[in-house]
Design a protein around this motif. Sequence first.
Motif, PDB file in Angstrom:
ATOM      1  N   GLU A 210      19.751  36.032 104.323  1.00  0.00           N
ATOM      2  CA  GLU A 210      20.924  36.885 104.100  1.00  0.00           C
ATOM      3  C   GLU A 210      21.879  36.230 103.101  1.00  0.00           C
ATOM      4  O   GLU A 210      22.449  36.890 102.235  1.00  0.00           O
ATOM      5  CB  GLU A 210      21.649  37.128 105.428  1.00  0.00           C
ATOM      6  CG  GLU A 210      20.847  37.880 106.473  1.00  0.00           C
ATOM      7  CD  GLU A 210      20.703  39.356 106.149  1.00  0.00           C
ATOM      8  OE1 GLU A 210      21.660  39.930 105.587  1.00  0.00           O
ATOM      9  OE2 GLU A 210      19.639  39.922 106.435  1.00  0.00           O
ATOM     10  N   TYR A 211      22.028  34.909 103.218  1.00  0.00           N
ATOM     11  CA  TYR A 211      22.932  34.188 102.327  1.00  0.00           C
ATOM     12  C   TYR A 211      22.404  34.172 100.894  1.00  0.00           C
ATOM     13  O   TYR A 211      23.134  34.404  99.933  1.00  0.00           O
ATOM     14  CB  TYR A 211      23.122  32.762 102.851  1.00  0.00           C
ATOM     15  CG  TYR A 211      24.072  31.917 102.034  1.00  0.00           C
ATOM     16  CD1 TYR A 211      25.450  32.050 102.173  1.00  0.00           C
ATOM     17  CD2 TYR A 211      23.582  30.982 101.111  1.00  0.00           C
ATOM     18  CE1 TYR A 211      26.322  31.278 101.423  1.00  0.00           C
ATOM     19  CE2 TYR A 211      24.448  30.206 100.356  1.00  0.00           C
ATOM     20  CZ  TYR A 211      25.811  30.355 100.518  1.00  0.00           C
ATOM     21  OH  TYR A 211      26.669  29.599  99.767  1.00  0.00           O
ATOM     22  N   GLU A 212      21.096  33.876 100.781  1.00  0.00           N
ATOM     23  CA  GLU A 212      20.491  33.835  99.446  1.00  0.00           C
ATOM     24  C   GLU A 212      20.503  35.198  98.781  1.00  0.00           C
ATOM     25  O   GLU A 212      20.617  35.302  97.557  1.00  0.00           O
ATOM     26  CB  GLU A 212      19.061  33.309  99.547  1.00  0.00           C
ATOM     27  CG  GLU A 212      18.972  31.837  99.939  1.00  0.00           C
ATOM     28  CD  GLU A 212      17.555  31.397 100.217  1.00  0.00           C
ATOM     29  OE1 GLU A 212      16.643  32.265 100.133  1.00  0.00           O
ATOM     30  OE2 GLU A 212      17.351  30.207 100.533  1.00  0.00           O
ATOM     31  N   SER A 213      20.385  36.254  99.585  1.00  0.00           N
ATOM     32  CA  SER A 213      20.370  37.612  99.031  1.00  0.00           C
ATOM     33  C   SER A 213      21.767  38.174  98.827  1.00  0.00           C
ATOM     34  O   SER A 213      21.908  39.314  98.375  1.00  0.00           O
ATOM     35  CB  SER A 213      19.580  38.538  99.962  1.00  0.00           C
ATOM     36  OG  SER A 213      18.269  38.060 100.171  1.00  0.00           O
ATOM     37  N   CYS A 214      22.797  37.378  99.195  1.00  0.00           N
ATOM     38  CA  CYS A 214      24.202  37.799  99.046  1.00  0.00           C
ATOM     39  C   CYS A 214      24.486  39.074  99.835  1.00  0.00           C
ATOM     40  O   CYS A 214      25.252  39.950  99.384  1.00  0.00           O
ATOM     41  CB  CYS A 214      24.568  37.988  97.571  1.00  0.00           C
ATOM     42  SG  CYS A 214      24.438  36.472  96.597  1.00  0.00           S
TER      43      CYS A 214
END
Length: 830
Positions: A210-214
């Motif tokens: 989720e973080y990497e995909s913003c």
Amino acid sequence: MEAIKTKYEQTKTCDVPLVKEMTSVQDILSVKSIDEGGIFELNNKMFSKLYVLSDINFAGVTDVEQKEIIINFGKVLKTIPCRFSYTVANEYVDEKLFHEKILYALRGDKYDFLRRSYNQVIRDKVSDARQGLYQTIYLTLTIKAEDMHDAKQMFMSTDTAIRSAFIGIGANGMQGSVMRPVGINERMQKIYNVTHVGIENNYKFDFEKEYESCHDWLNTLAPASVRFENEMFMLNSRFGKVMYIEEYPKSLESDIISSLSKLNCTSYVTVNSELLDIAGFKQEVGRKYMAVGMKIENEKQRNRNNNDYLADASQKLLNEKEKLDEFSKEIDTLDEHYFNTTMLVMVLASSEEELTQIEEKLKNIASLKSIKLHSCFGKQREGFNSCLPLGIQEFKRVCNLSSTCLAMFMPYKTQELNDEGGTYYGVNQLSQNAIFANKKLLKNHNGLILGQSGSGKSVFAKSEIISTFVNNPTDQILIIDPQSEYGNLSGITDGTIISFDSSKEFYLNPMDVDYTDVDYVKLREIISDKADFILSLLSSCMKRDILPEEQGIIDSVIEKVYSENYSLRKKLNGEAEKASDYEVPSYMRTESVMFDVEQNLSVEEQIRAYSPTLQDIYQGLLDEGSSLAAHLAAAMEIFVNGSLNLFNHRTNVMLDNRFIVFDISGLKDNIRLTAMLVMMETVRNKVKDNAKEGRWTHLYVDEFHELLGVPQVAEFILKLWKEIRKMSGILNGITQNMTDLLNNDNGGKLSAILSNTEYFALLSQSTLDKEKLMKFLPQISPAMFNFVDNADSGTGLLKMGNVTVPFDMRMSKESEIYKIVNTDGGGYGV
């Protein structure tokens, strides 16, 4: 300007929602930010962390033990220095995922038909339970901090003390409650499951992705639709309602939460509490005391104005003043903590009609407990946030409770056994959840299966054996069968039956040895084990203990025989005798191979072809030359050239089969003891060989008391019972009752066995046996033994380590598994 509030009034003030007026589904939760450590940032610099509490046996213990647990729980509450809540949640689990978790996985082999049959038994059994629902106890701690970093430090400083306090809750040696922190992925997944109830999907929250995909986590958690009304709310396709306890009983019962949370629906029963500052609380009590005093004086003045100078104030006011006076003294003298507490109940249903029915059932349950439930009118959204394990308290209807009173709202009910990869043992009679237990997870893997005749003991054992066989495809199962009961299982599992009958020409060489990775130090261990076997064999034949000087001769002969054999096998494989830092002494070496050997044999073939036999030991005694050695050789002659030479042959049965039954039902009296000793030596060798290969061995001994009744065999069993754990082995004794074991307890061996046993399956017991078991197993509550007191066939108690649960393993008579395991026409089918 807002009025200044006292510390007491501040604990009664509700949290301010993050968004006062909802304009989108993203506004449903009052969470500002999340951290990868599982901490949520709430409004007004508040931070919360979630934990899961393991359940403990509360419903199945005596009143005295329940009282002790309540007192211990009260002590735990005193150790919590911040705002907290605990929640008993019946959470919805996708039925497909639920089945994938509990059913036996198919492996694409010939035994899948057994796994399918078991799966049908499991489905039938859990269909009467809360299908698709899992009950969990959550603890949420909420603190005030400057930022996330400060919050992490504060949680780290409080975790250890609280965790230790929960472990100490148990009574009478019972395991306490284990407090496990919930990581960010698990915590977000639990909230996601609530906000997406009724929507079929297999989404798994992953913080890093989720973080990497913003991605905005609020969008991830937000439901498809939500509408809050005065008396209820709609979440996606579900109807829900939040209620609070408006009136509390004068006398608290410890099963209030348990009763409210037993409905077969998604529900959350939450106790939100905030610790009161004792100084501020004393001021509040003093203020109320003064207010009541003024009312009394005003009432007296009115009486005097009416010329009634003798009349006192009303009895109600006088009683209130007296109680406040007593309470004030208690605060000063008792070591109590006090809380402002709100109890909330949230339920979800698939239709408005079902919601009405659930609400009616809840109110009926509440009335039986002398409490009154009331809807959070116009505050359903605030109640929703306050009921979920978020650490939010946007809805409050507080009641002042001491730690002792709050402890009466007990979240615990019964322990559960749900080991991953475990064997199915029916359902928990208290919670109706399926039981899966894995002996390999215990500190000591050994176990006893006890039950009087007709209790379903044999069916229970066979069911466990088949489950173990189909779920552990690399493990080996060995069964010692004194009454020829397990032959049908051998046929189904393509197993081997070894019968000690000279007419059938099944031969086992008890002197077989595997020298793989054996240096001279390990060779000494082998020599010691073989010497023990020969000593037991000769002792049984001579009907007396072997004298010390005789032991020395036997040890010397066996050392020479096995050292020469070790040298031979090294040469056979082209290895030097000096295989390690330890060298075979020169006087034990052979200069050359004295007989022809065949090259390129497998390890198994070498063991069969070149291991010593009893003949070698016999000849070694003759070669020793002394009269004492000759006397020992004469005693051994019956095993070499006499009527008991059945065991002076090289092994010709396949011991690598995954399923082996040693059928000793037809043993003649003249070879019974010898056969048992040879069998136990063979079993011990096999366990050791499996351990070298990293393979687990499950050994089942039926009619366990019979083998313990033979002193020489009992010595073997006791030694194996103690050492098998180190060799990845599990030894299971099966017998009718404790009386049989005690009657055959040679030299206190039973006590030694019980002290090295963590697994007990207790089926129906007679009154006498139950009393004996209570003495031997004091860590099990006397109340739990009611489940074995002349219990129905197929039901009883299962003890795994510190966890004890009452099981119900009855199954349909039409199931394939029942037809396999029930060979006597009885059993416990329903």
